[in-house]
Design a protein around this motif. Sequence first.
Motif, PDB file in Angstrom:
ATOM      1  N   ILE A 134      89.364  93.204 117.342  1.00 54.00           N
ATOM      2  CA  ILE A 134      89.316  94.668 117.221  1.00 54.00           C
ATOM      3  C   ILE A 134      87.936  95.111 116.737  1.00 54.00           C
ATOM      4  O   ILE A 134      87.379  96.089 117.245  1.00 54.00           O
ATOM      5  N   VAL A 135      87.373  94.392 115.786  1.00 49.48           N
ATOM      6  CA  VAL A 135      86.033  94.724 115.299  1.00 49.48           C
ATOM      7  C   VAL A 135      85.005  94.586 116.424  1.00 49.48           C
ATOM      8  O   VAL A 135      84.142  95.462 116.600  1.00 49.48           O
ATOM      9  N   MET A 169      85.569  94.872 119.644  1.00 54.26           N
ATOM     10  CA  MET A 169      85.798  95.965 120.586  1.00 54.26           C
ATOM     11  C   MET A 169      85.218  97.272 120.070  1.00 54.26           C
ATOM     12  O   MET A 169      84.606  98.027 120.833  1.00 54.26           O
ATOM     13  N   VAL A 170      85.399  97.561 118.798  1.00 55.05           N
ATOM     14  CA  VAL A 170      84.865  98.800 118.226  1.00 55.05           C
ATOM     15  C   VAL A 170      83.350  98.816 118.343  1.00 55.05           C
ATOM     16  O   VAL A 170      82.759  99.812 118.783  1.00 55.05           O
ATOM     17  N   PHE A 171      82.701  97.712 117.987  1.00 56.78           N
ATOM     18  CA  PHE A 171      81.246  97.648 118.112  1.00 56.78           C
ATOM     19  C   PHE A 171      80.810  97.746 119.563  1.00 56.78           C
ATOM     20  O   PHE A 171      79.800  98.374 119.874  1.00 56.78           O
ATOM     21  N   TYR A 172      81.556  97.123 120.462  1.00 56.59           N
ATOM     22  CA  TYR A 172      81.223  97.220 121.885  1.00 56.59           C
ATOM     23  C   TYR A 172      81.276  98.673 122.349  1.00 56.59           C
ATOM     24  O   TYR A 172      80.366  99.154 123.022  1.00 56.59           O
ATOM     25  N   TYR A 173      82.345  99.391 122.002  1.00 57.68           N
ATOM     26  CA  TYR A 173      82.476 100.776 122.441  1.00 57.68           C
ATOM     27  C   TYR A 173      81.436 101.684 121.782  1.00 57.68           C
ATOM     28  O   TYR A 173      80.950 102.618 122.406  1.00 57.68           O
ATOM     29  N   ILE A 174      81.069 101.397 120.542  1.00 55.59           N
ATOM     30  CA  ILE A 174      80.042 102.211 119.879  1.00 55.59           C
ATOM     31  C   ILE A 174      78.688 101.993 120.537  1.00 55.59           C
ATOM     32  O   ILE A 174      77.999 102.955 120.903  1.00 55.59           O
ATOM     33  N   SER A 229      90.860  97.822 126.883  1.00 54.65           N
ATOM     34  CA  SER A 229      90.922  97.332 125.507  1.00 54.65           C
ATOM     35  C   SER A 229      91.884  96.154 125.367  1.00 54.65           C
ATOM     36  O   SER A 229      91.580  95.177 124.688  1.00 54.65           O
TER      37      SER A 229
END
Length: 63
Positions: free
Chosen positions: A49-50, A52-57, A11
């Motif tokens: 951060i947004v 990264m969150v979409f990538y992990y989802i 991350s």
Amino acid sequence: MTDPITFILTSIIMLTVFVVLFAITDRALNHFSKVKHPFDLKFAVINGIVVMVFYYIFSRYLV
């Protein structure tokens, strides 16, 4: 699921790369713009951060 250390390091690396690329792109576009704007680090970090969150989802559904 990966261990927490790998997750945190990944991350941090992803966020750092995103902010650096965002800064380079922002400065390049600002160079050719008629109206000059300062670089907004807070905006870049929030966008990173947004992303990264979409990538992990979505990476959970693509495997």
